[in-house]
Write an enzyme that holds these catalytic residues in place. Structure first.
Site, short mmCIF file in Angstrom:
data_model
loop_
_atom_site.label_atom_id
_atom_site.label_comp_id
_atom_site.label_asym_id
_atom_site.label_seq_id
_atom_site.Cartn_x
_atom_site.Cartn_y
_atom_site.Cartn_z
N GLU A 34 0.85 -1.20 0.00
CA GLU A 34 0.00 0.00 0.00
C GLU A 34 0.88 1.25 0.00
O GLU A 34 2.10 1.18 0.03
CB GLU A 34 -0.90 0.02 1.24
CG GLU A 34 -2.28 -0.60 1.06
CD GLU A 34 -3.22 0.29 0.25
OE1 GLU A 34 -2.78 1.34 -0.28
OE2 GLU A 34 -4.40 -0.09 0.12
N ASP A 67 -9.63 1.42 -4.19
CA ASP A 67 -8.62 1.47 -3.14
C ASP A 67 -7.89 2.81 -3.26
O ASP A 67 -8.53 3.85 -3.37
CB ASP A 67 -7.69 0.26 -3.26
CG ASP A 67 -7.05 -0.13 -1.93
OD1 ASP A 67 -6.56 0.77 -1.23
OD2 ASP A 67 -7.02 -1.33 -1.60
N ARG A 95 -7.91 1.35 13.09
CA ARG A 95 -6.51 1.50 12.67
C ARG A 95 -6.46 2.54 11.57
O ARG A 95 -7.49 2.90 10.97
CB ARG A 95 -5.93 0.17 12.17
CG ARG A 95 -6.50 -0.34 10.84
CD ARG A 95 -5.63 -1.44 10.29
NE ARG A 95 -6.14 -2.08 9.10
CZ ARG A 95 -5.93 -1.66 7.85
NH1 ARG A 95 -5.25 -0.55 7.63
NH2 ARG A 95 -6.40 -2.32 6.81
N ASN A 151 -5.55 3.96 7.80
CA ASN A 151 -5.56 3.39 6.45
C ASN A 151 -4.95 4.43 5.51
O ASN A 151 -3.83 4.85 5.74
CB ASN A 151 -6.97 2.96 6.02
CG ASN A 151 -6.93 1.90 4.94
OD1 ASN A 151 -6.15 0.94 5.03
ND2 ASN A 151 -7.75 2.02 3.92
N ASN A 173 -10.33 5.37 1.91
CA ASN A 173 -9.33 5.12 0.87
C ASN A 173 -9.36 6.23 -0.16
O ASN A 173 -10.26 7.08 -0.18
CB ASN A 173 -9.60 3.78 0.19
CG ASN A 173 -8.66 2.68 0.65
OD1 ASN A 173 -7.47 2.92 0.82
ND2 ASN A 173 -9.18 1.48 0.85
N GLU A 214 -4.26 -12.24 10.06
CA GLU A 214 -5.54 -12.88 9.78
C GLU A 214 -6.65 -11.84 9.65
O GLU A 214 -6.58 -10.75 10.21
CB GLU A 214 -5.89 -13.89 10.88
CG GLU A 214 -6.25 -13.30 12.23
CD GLU A 214 -5.05 -13.03 13.15
OE1 GLU A 214 -5.28 -12.91 14.36
OE2 GLU A 214 -3.92 -12.93 12.63
#
Length: 305
Positions: free
Chosen positions: A22, A212, A106, A108, A163, A132
């Site tokens: 990313e 994205d 969190r 991004n 995003n 996971e």
């Protein structure tokens, strides 16, 4: 007008095998591209195309977005806040924690605007300590504006997966994707006050996977990396789909324009969730790719703090 596919010469510059690559960012001062791998063990990458040199640094927590600072260090969005990082000594130092009251979230995507502020997007954490998948059960994410003095405020709330933070060339429009419902929104943007208004749907195209990361080119086209879409898509300023560029990876995550003339598009990808069949078909997925863009991009601003 029917969107067309541009079959350009797409190269794998670094076969980094990132689980969730990313945050592509071109640094003109270094003539290098930075990007990152989000899940633990999280990692920051730097690649110099002129020499082929690739370096990486392990991070103490998940990182997700970058900006260059005036002093040459990096502003880094991480799981629990905003940090400075100096590639010379490898230290990640916490600067601010805008969502200390949202421990289930969190960071991004994020990007700096032309005035030197950093826009910091969040989401409900969907990655466990071993990489996971964790369920996303609510739209707890937000978009924060971080001033150069590190004060911050929430500008947009109630986003599932923030995003594709990008601005039109005239700085009058802010684009923000919410990946979960496959929407890209546009807002009227007041550059002086850093406020937004008049939210509308810029694109709700669901035929190309999930939107994205994004970047805007010099003609105002919005380039959207498409998770599960195996491409980047260029949208015209009116929201219409112009064309797509196929990428040899099912999960395409971010795009940044770079090179001396900003005509090289750098694209990150992910191996996360890949099946054995996909790995056999696309063995370099998770790598950093590039292609020569038919439209020049724009320099990425620095964070003024």
């Amino acid at each position: 007008m029917t969107a067309r596919t541009k079959k350009l010469d797409v190269r794998c510059d670094v076969d980094s095998a990132d689980d969730l690559g990313e945050g592509a960012m071109w640094c003109p001062a270094e003539q290098a591209v930075y990007w990152l791998n989000i899940p633990m063990p999280s990692r920051l990458h730097r690649y110099h195309p002129a020499t082929g040199r690739h370096q990486s640094w392990d991070m103490p927590e998940m990182i997700s977005a970058l900006a260059r600072r005036r002093d040459g260090t990096l502003l880094v969005a991480s799981h629990h806040g905003l940090n400075s990082f100096d590639p010379r000594d490898g230290r990640l130092i916490r600067l601010a924690a805008p969502e200390a009251d949202r421990p289930g979230n969190r960071s991004n995507d994020g990007a700096p605007d032309a005035q030197g502020r950093f826009w910091f997007g969040t989401m409900m954490n969907n990655l466990g300590p071993a990489g996971e998948d964790l369920p996303i059960t609510g739209a707890t994410g937000a978009l924060w504006c971080i001033a150069p003095d590190l004060t911050y405020r929430c500008v947009i709330d109630g986003i599932a997966i923030t995003n594709g933070v990008a601005w039109s060339p005239d700085q009058k429009t802010l684009y923000v994707a919410d990946s979960a419902p496959q929407l890209i929104h546009a807002y009227d943007f007041d550059a002086e006050t850093a406020t937004v208004s008049n939210r509308r749907v810029f694109s709700d195209d669901k035929s190309l996977g999930y939107p994205d990361g994004a970047a805007v080119d010099s003609e105002g086209g919005l380039w959207s990396a498409r998770w599960e879409g195996q491409c980047v898509a260029r949208f015209r300023p009116d929201g219409g789909l112009d064309f797509t560029v196929p990428i040899p990876a099912p999960r395409v995550t971010s795009i940044a324009f770079g090179g001396p003339d900003f005509r090289t598009a750098y694209v990150t990808t992910a191996r996360h969730g890949a099946t054995a069949e996909e790995l056999a078909r696309f063995p370099q997925q998770g790598g950093l790719f590039s292609f020569d863009s038919p439209v020049a991009g724009l320099p990425r601003p620095q964070f003024a703090g």
